[in-house]
Design an enzyme around this catalytic site. Sequence first.
Site, mmCIF file in Angstrom:
data_model
loop_
_atom_site.group_PDB
_atom_site.id
_atom_site.type_symbol
_atom_site.label_atom_id
_atom_site.label_comp_id
_atom_site.label_asym_id
_atom_site.label_seq_id
_atom_site.Cartn_x
_atom_site.Cartn_y
_atom_site.Cartn_z
ATOM 1 N N HIS A 161 0.719 -1.180 -0.045
ATOM 2 C CA HIS A 161 0.056 -0.025 -0.138
ATOM 3 C C HIS A 161 0.835 1.257 0.084
ATOM 4 O O HIS A 161 2.174 1.247 0.249
ATOM 5 C CB HIS A 161 -0.998 0.053 1.125
ATOM 6 C CG HIS A 161 -0.161 0.102 2.716
ATOM 7 N ND1 HIS A 161 0.245 1.218 3.121
ATOM 8 C CD2 HIS A 161 0.069 -1.143 3.420
ATOM 9 C CE1 HIS A 161 0.912 0.625 4.363
ATOM 10 N NE2 HIS A 161 0.666 -0.559 4.507
ATOM 11 N N CYS A 177 3.113 -4.986 6.674
ATOM 12 C CA CYS A 177 2.761 -4.580 5.168
ATOM 13 C C CYS A 177 4.208 -4.307 4.582
ATOM 14 O O CYS A 177 5.063 -3.722 5.371
ATOM 15 C CB CYS A 177 1.679 -3.669 5.177
ATOM 16 S SG CYS A 177 -0.133 -4.115 5.594
#
Length: 201
Positions: A161, A177
């Site tokens: 992301h 992440c």
Amino acid sequence: MEKKLTALSRRAFLGTAAIGLATPAIAQVNSTEYEAEVAPDWAPMGPVRRNASGFRAQDWQPYFSNLRNGAVLVDISSRALHFWSADESVYKLYPTSVPMTEDLTRRGRTKIVRKVVGPDWRPTPSMKKRNPEWPDYVPPGPDNPLGTHALYLSWTYYRIHGTHDTRKIGRRSSNGCIGLYNEHIAELFSLTKNGTQVLLI
């Protein structure tokens, strides 16, 4: 004779100046890490390390048997993400943020299963346990830790992301992440699709 000496002196000066100008670049490429203070919205305070070495182009063959649906390779050590299109016409290399600790890091094969523009965010149960003061929900927008775009992986809770906090890129600063600059995730978002294979090493 004086003209010849002046020309030689000028050449010598320019050569020395060029070496001097190149030195910081060489030093930067050869440096490995430096410490910097960072205070991102959703990560603990304290020094983190930014990687400046090992950031180089890779070949896809050692990592994938084919490029069907395209391929994403995330190298945790060099903090870099590589993308190859299915027809090999596009290759991209992006700096990333990676998990803060080894226990938050996952390696192996997965794939993109969902793509979202303007993602919202909820901390995972383990994040809330570690950081009970964090909000239960953050809507899309400038305060959202997932930035402008998110690629959801087949592993629960794992994403590639964007981030609005550009200080995180190049650092061990995430809770699991892989983060990219918003302009880079927007480009990667346009190049990938559901089914794009992903390998984290």
